[in-house]
Design a protein around this motif. Structure first.
Motif, mmCIF file in Angstrom:
data_model
loop_
_atom_site.group_PDB
_atom_site.id
_atom_site.type_symbol
_atom_site.label_atom_id
_atom_site.label_comp_id
_atom_site.label_asym_id
_atom_site.label_seq_id
_atom_site.Cartn_x
_atom_site.Cartn_y
_atom_site.Cartn_z
ATOM 1 N N VAL A 285 0.853 -1.184 0.000
ATOM 2 C CA VAL A 285 0.000 0.000 0.000
ATOM 3 C C VAL A 285 0.888 1.232 0.000
ATOM 4 C CG1 VAL A 285 -1.788 1.307 1.200
ATOM 5 C CG2 VAL A 285 -1.872 -1.191 1.207
ATOM 6 N N LYS A 286 0.722 2.052 -1.006
ATOM 7 C CA LYS A 286 1.414 3.332 -1.069
ATOM 8 C C LYS A 286 0.502 4.416 -0.489
ATOM 9 C CE LYS A 286 4.947 3.565 -2.708
ATOM 10 N NZ LYS A 286 6.271 3.309 -2.059
ATOM 11 N N PRO A 287 1.073 5.527 -0.025
ATOM 12 C CA PRO A 287 0.221 6.600 0.501
ATOM 13 C C PRO A 287 -0.833 7.007 -0.533
ATOM 14 C CG PRO A 287 2.524 7.064 0.968
ATOM 15 C CD PRO A 287 2.502 5.870 0.046
ATOM 16 N N PRO A 288 -2.121 6.960 -0.168
ATOM 17 C CA PRO A 288 -3.158 7.332 -1.133
ATOM 18 C C PRO A 288 -3.143 8.836 -1.390
ATOM 19 C CG PRO A 288 -4.132 6.818 1.001
ATOM 20 C CD PRO A 288 -2.670 6.501 1.109
ATOM 21 N N ILE A 289 -2.763 9.225 -2.592
ATOM 22 C CA ILE A 289 -2.622 10.633 -2.937
ATOM 23 C C ILE A 289 -3.666 10.973 -3.992
ATOM 24 C CG2 ILE A 289 -1.066 12.408 -3.815
ATOM 25 C CD1 ILE A 289 1.249 10.524 -3.004
ATOM 26 N N ILE A 290 -4.522 11.937 -3.687
ATOM 27 C CA ILE A 290 -5.565 12.380 -4.603
ATOM 28 C C ILE A 290 -5.417 13.879 -4.785
ATOM 29 C CG2 ILE A 290 -8.050 12.564 -5.003
ATOM 30 C CD1 ILE A 290 -8.392 10.042 -3.295
ATOM 31 N N ASP A 291 -5.205 14.299 -6.023
ATOM 32 C CA ASP A 291 -5.000 15.712 -6.330
ATOM 33 C C ASP A 291 -3.891 16.321 -5.482
ATOM 34 O OD1 ASP A 291 -7.045 15.627 -8.224
ATOM 35 O OD2 ASP A 291 -8.585 16.120 -6.742
ATOM 36 N N GLY A 292 -2.831 15.543 -5.282
ATOM 37 C CA GLY A 292 -1.668 16.058 -4.580
ATOM 38 C C GLY A 292 -1.762 16.061 -3.073
ATOM 39 N N THR A 293 -2.832 15.523 -2.532
ATOM 40 C CA THR A 293 -2.973 15.483 -1.078
ATOM 41 C C THR A 293 -3.182 14.049 -0.609
ATOM 42 O OG1 THR A 293 -5.371 15.800 -1.111
ATOM 43 C CG2 THR A 293 -4.000 17.789 -1.060
ATOM 44 N N ILE A 294 -2.830 13.806 0.652
ATOM 45 C CA ILE A 294 -3.013 12.490 1.256
ATOM 46 C C ILE A 294 -4.489 12.282 1.607
ATOM 47 C CG2 ILE A 294 -2.400 10.999 3.192
ATOM 48 C CD1 ILE A 294 -0.090 11.550 1.297
ATOM 49 N N ALA A 295 -5.052 11.176 1.158
ATOM 50 C CA ALA A 295 -6.437 10.835 1.491
ATOM 51 C C ALA A 295 -6.448 9.714 2.521
ATOM 52 C CB ALA A 295 -7.187 10.397 0.241
ATOM 53 N N ARG A 296 -7.502 9.656 3.289
ATOM 54 C CA ARG A 296 -7.643 8.583 4.267
ATOM 55 C C ARG A 296 -8.051 7.299 3.544
ATOM 56 N NH1 ARG A 296 -12.114 7.194 8.585
ATOM 57 N NH2 ARG A 296 -10.925 5.756 9.866
ATOM 58 N N ARG A 297 -7.505 6.176 4.031
ATOM 59 C CA ARG A 297 -7.851 4.884 3.455
ATOM 60 C C ARG A 297 -8.015 3.879 4.575
ATOM 61 N NH1 ARG A 297 -5.734 0.033 1.692
ATOM 62 N NH2 ARG A 297 -6.741 -0.791 -0.183
#
Length: 347
Positions: free
Chosen positions: A268-280
């Motif tokens: 699992v890589k850090p979930p990045i959405i639009d350049g920001t970290i998202a919770r997973r």
């Protein structure tokens, strides 16, 4: 990355309900194909009610919403139970592979599972299973999690019935290995703070690893982060379609089939959405087999992989070696095949 990669979606309802022999054969064939080519699949028709999944999700939210100080009161030393804080594990070491920066995985988790005392007719050791701790400051946490645990257990056993048919093994082949199976539900929260952050090149939510046991049933958010290693040597992003559970094989099934079916590497890589970290969030149900079961390659598969075969091993010894890697920092020297695939991975 190649565009052809996919994780097959399979409707297993003919095994959950009373499907015809023809319908079941079609499911078994689809599972055989997925396990041979990918080692992952997503299953529909599993029969877990939305309300049960919603209860699990809300329990995860309530527990991980506690303060770190409160969560740490549920840590259990030396057992695969209770709370694991962020950066307390390094799953790549379960394969004998160390990350370049020696940084541990950036997730937190809470584990519950079956207990030895659940099997009153057997003389089992709690050291092999663990005793659950249940948060007393989260209302109805135990009931919500237990409801999902029971359903995931049912699904895992349905899957092993399909496996026996797909592999042309006796119908009770897996039953003999799982009568007092070490089953664990690991609820994960990828605990990087939400928002923009400068990412280290080796920052990992959960390091490269294979699962330990027979089969894993994974409930997961539809949020980027999970990646699996394809046979092309590339990492591919995976998230479940609506209503699906992800399923992957563990090392013990790979041993039984002599790698005809794959225990696929994933991370699992850090979930990045639009350049920001998202919770997973995710919750993995591990169906690992009886602690004293001897796992060996089934006779029909001894000739595969150029005549090589795994040495027989007990479930206890296999899991102990893997956990010593991830939690105690001791590289697992026995995971030669898996480690070679990590080191050969491109990108």
């Amino acid at each position: 990355m190649t565009s052809q990669f996919e994780v097959p979606a399979i409707d297993i309802s003919p095994y959950v309900a009373d499907g015809s022999p023809e319908e079941r054969r079609a499911v078994a064939a689809a599972v055989d194909d997925a396990c041979s080519r990918v080692g992952f699949m997503q299953i529909l028709g599993h029969g877990i009610a939305d309300s049960v999944g919603d209860g699990l999700a809300s329990a995860i939210d309530d527990f991980f919403g506690l303060t770190l100080e409160s969560k740490k009161t549920y840590c259990v030393d030396g057992a695969n139970r209770g709370y694991s804080p962020p950066k307390s594990e390094s799953l790549s070491l379960s394969l004998g592979v160390e990350s370049a920066t020696r940084m541990n995985d950036f997730f937190e988790a809470f584990n519950v599972g079956v207990e030895a005392r659940s099997f009153t007719e057997l003389d089992l050791d709690e050291a092999d299973y663990g005793i659950n701790v249940w948060p007393d400051d989260v209302a109805q946490f135990e009931s919500r999690v237990s409801a999902y645990f029971d359903e995931a257990s049912r699904v895992a056993r349905t899957l092993t019935s399909i496996f026996a048919d797909a592999l042309h093994l006796p119908a009770d082949y897996f039953d003999a290995l799982t009568g007092h199976s070490i089953d664990v539900l690991r609820m994960n929260n990828y605990a990087l703070p939400e928002g923009t952050v400068t990412l280290d090149g080796d920052l990992t939510g959960m390091g490269e690893h294979t699962d330990f046991g027979i089969v894993t049933v994974l409930w997961a958010d539809q949020v980027a982060g999970l990646q699996i290693l394809g046979t092309d040597g590339h990492w591919h992003d995976v998230s479940p379609i609506d209503g699906a559970l992800l399923v992957n094989l563990g090392d013990l099934t790979a041993r039984i089939t002599n790698d005809r079916w794959m225990s696929t590497l994933h991370r699992v890589k850090p979930p990045i959405i639009d350049g920001t970290i998202a919770r997973r969030r995710s919750a993995a149900f591990f169906h690992d087999g009886n602690v004293d079961a001897v796992i060996e390659t089934a006779a029909d598969y001894l000739g595969s992989d150029n005549g090589l075969a795994y040495e027989p091993i007990t479930v206890r010894d296999h899991i102990a070696a893997k956990l010593a890697g991830s939690r105690q920092g001791k590289a697992n020297v026995h995971a030669v095949r898996e480690a070679a695939r990590v080191l050969a991975a491109k990108g």
